[in-house]
Design an enzyme around this catalytic site. Structure first.
Site: not given
Ligand SMILES: [Zn+2]
Length: 268
Positions: A2-3
């Site tokens: 996840p960014e």
């Protein structure tokens, strides 16, 4: 992994379930993730009402009326599920709301974290206090000043959360491609024009990814209830050997132990 856009989409999804709700029950199914859960987490959250949600870098923030903020980081593999009435492997923390919804924080690799911080101190709290500006608030003049004299490759510098908050491998590769900058270039050697293009590209790739998350997630959660993950087509990321829009071929190299994807023909 996840960014920022995935965290932002997650927070927006959680907002629809949690905002204005009383937390009826918290269940810790183990004692830690990357670090120990706060020992009084359940006690302090149970009965509290969620007043607002937010994000800083890759940290999600859930503020309560008890002046506590639940701070979460999804690490490498974390995700929240909505209406998680059946438990899955790696559901480590459950939150039930007064209106009967149940959220599960699932994190197989357990590089994520959960903390409870006094709301007034969140901005200065440990890892958040060290973060650089959000990509949307990045200023080209400021960034250029920060890059001055830096000999490290721009790709590696941009992964430093103290420089820009929330950027990870995917969107750094995409932003460098979009601004036609060779990822191996020393940060301090970028021209004023290049830095200006880079800042615009960072802002755009992040905004587009958030937009894609919003439109791909029907309403706010996938049919299986997972928040925040969406597939997006990338120009270079994970496309080694494939054609770039310019006609060149996407290459992969390793910088600082991480894969960099770029096009040698249009990134100089
Ligand atoms: Zn190209």
């Amino acid at each position: 992994m996840p960014e920022l856009p995935e965290v932002e989409t997650t927070v927006r999804g959680l907002e629809k379930v949690l905002l204005g709700q009383r937390i009826a029950r918290v269940e810790l199914r183990r004692g830690d993730l990357r670090r120990a859960f706060p020992p009084d987490l359940g006690q302090r959250l149970t009965g509290a009402t969620v007043t607002s949600l937010g994000r800083r870098g890759k940290f999600g923030l859930i503020h309560t009326d008890r002046a506590d903020t639940f701070v979460f980081h999804l690490g490498m593999s974390g995700k929240w599920r909505v209406d998680a009435h059946e438990l899955h492997a790696h559901d480590h923390l459950l939150i039930e709301t007064g209106d009967g919804r149940r959220l599960a924080l699932n994190d197989p690799r357990r590089f994520g974290s959960v903390d409870l911080v006094a709301t007034g101190e969140v901005d200065d709290w440990g890892p958040i206090g060290e973060l650089g500006p959000e990509p949307t608030e990045l200023d080209a003049g400021w960034l250029r000043e920060r890059l001055r004299g830096r000999k490290a490759p721009i790709k590696s510098l941009l992964l430093d959360q103290r420089l820009v908050a929330g950027l990870g491998n995917i969107y750094v590769c995409e932003a460098l491609h979009r601004s036609h900058i060779d990822p191996r270039r020393a940060g301090g050697r970028l021209s004023r024009d290049s830095v200006t293009r880079l800042v615009a590209a960072i802002r755009d790739v992040i905004a587009e990814a958030i937009e894609a998350g919003g439109s791909t997630l029907r309403d706010y959660a996938r049919p299986d209830g997972e928040l925040g993950y969406f597939s997006k087509s990338f120009a270079v990321y994970d496309r080694e050997g494939q054609r770039c829009l310019c006609g060149g071929t996407v290459r992969r190299l390793v910088q600082g132990g991480r894969s960099t994807f770029y096009c040698p023909q249009c990134q100089r």
